[in-house]
Write a protein that holds these residues in place. Structure first.
Motif, short mmCIF file in Angstrom:
data_model
loop_
_atom_site.label_atom_id
_atom_site.label_comp_id
_atom_site.label_asym_id
_atom_site.label_seq_id
_atom_site.Cartn_x
_atom_site.Cartn_y
_atom_site.Cartn_z
N ALA A 98 0.81 -1.22 0.00
CA ALA A 98 0.00 0.00 0.00
C ALA A 98 0.84 1.26 0.00
O ALA A 98 0.44 2.29 -0.55
N ASP A 99 2.02 1.19 0.62
CA ASP A 99 2.87 2.37 0.71
C ASP A 99 4.30 1.95 0.98
O ASP A 99 4.60 0.75 1.12
N LEU A 156 17.65 -1.98 1.39
CA LEU A 156 16.19 -2.00 1.32
C LEU A 156 15.61 -0.59 1.29
O LEU A 156 14.70 -0.30 0.51
N GLU A 157 16.15 0.29 2.11
CA GLU A 157 15.66 1.67 2.13
C GLU A 157 15.90 2.35 0.79
O GLU A 157 15.04 3.10 0.30
N ALA A 158 17.06 2.10 0.20
CA ALA A 158 17.36 2.68 -1.11
C ALA A 158 16.44 2.12 -2.18
O ALA A 158 15.96 2.86 -3.06
N GLY A 163 10.65 3.60 -5.54
CA GLY A 163 9.23 3.46 -5.88
C GLY A 163 8.89 2.18 -6.60
O GLY A 163 7.71 1.83 -6.72
N GLU A 164 9.90 1.45 -7.08
CA GLU A 164 9.62 0.24 -7.85
C GLU A 164 8.82 -0.80 -7.06
O GLU A 164 7.86 -1.38 -7.60
N PRO A 165 9.16 -1.06 -5.80
CA PRO A 165 8.43 -2.11 -5.06
C PRO A 165 6.94 -1.81 -4.88
O PRO A 165 6.15 -2.72 -4.65
N LEU A 166 6.55 -0.54 -4.97
CA LEU A 166 5.15 -0.18 -4.76
C LEU A 166 4.27 -0.54 -5.95
O LEU A 166 3.04 -0.57 -5.82
#
Length: 219
Positions: A98-99, A156-158, A163-166
């Motif tokens: 979701a975010d 992971l933070e990078a 935005g790709e994982p969203l």
């Protein structure tokens, strides 16, 4: 003269379209208007494979119903394929996060482990009646085990910040920035990208269409 067989992809996914094009198939595209949570609730499914299949079916049938009135619809009708992917981890189905916070949380639970990516495929034979038309509507699920790397918090933070994982089921890609975070797969890698070519070929054969019939003419 028999009209050429055209495949209509009921998906906004550029990765699915690119996978088909790389395999010689130039798809038509019409995005479904399906409310995914509403479909899952209506069918009452919770098993990850069932979720993937009912959503693929809903998308394909929605697009098949709207295609006749779509601008630029070709003569001869089309074969509609709808797909949906979910990641199964600990028996639970995960779609798109979701975010960013949820994507990061999921990755912290996935890293160093393995999950199963299920991609539902649904085919609707919407060709016109002047050829070997079956009117069939059928589907199946392709499942591939994905082994995730033990990714650091900083990585992971990078990754999440891109935005790709969203935008993808399971919050990862195999063919994009997330590819470096996947140690390997067991099964059809196309399934992880979002459309399993071997399974689609088998579904097409059930309606009397050879995979090579879909190949775009070569210059």
């Amino acid at each position: 003269m028999t009209a050429p067989v055209r495949l209509l992809l009921a998906s906004a996914s550029p990765a699915r379209a690119a996978t088909l094009r790389s395999a010689g198939v130039e798809p038509l595209v019409l995005v479904s208007g399906v409310d995914e949570p509403a479909v899952v609730e209506r069918y009452g499914v919770t098993d990850p494979q069932d979720v993937a299949l009912v959503l693929a079916k809903a998308k394909a049938e929605d697009v098949a119903a709207r295609w006749e009135d779509a601008e630029g619809a070709p003569d001869g009708g089309v074969l509609v394929v709808g797909c949906d992917s979910v990641l199964e981890l600990d028996g639970e189905a995960f779609g798109k996060p979701a975010d960013a916070a949820q994507a990061l949380e999921r990755w912290k639970g996935m890293r160093g482990r393995s999950g199963v990516l299920h991609t539902g495929h649904w085919l609707v034979d919407a060709r016109e009646d002047d050829g070997p038309v079956t009117g069939a509507t059928l589907g199946a699920v392709a499942s591939t085990t994905v082994h995730f790397a033990d990714v650091s918090d900083a990585e992971l933070e990078a990754y999440v910040a891109t935005g790709e994982p969203l935008a993808v089921a399971g919050a990862f890609t195999l063919d994009g920035l997330g590819g470096a975070f996947v140690r390997g797969v067991e099964g059809d890698p196309h399934t992880v990208v979002g459309i399993g070519l071997p399974l689609l070929r088998e579904l097409l054969a059930e309606v009397g269409v050879r995979w090579t019939d879909l190949w775009a003419p070569r210059a």
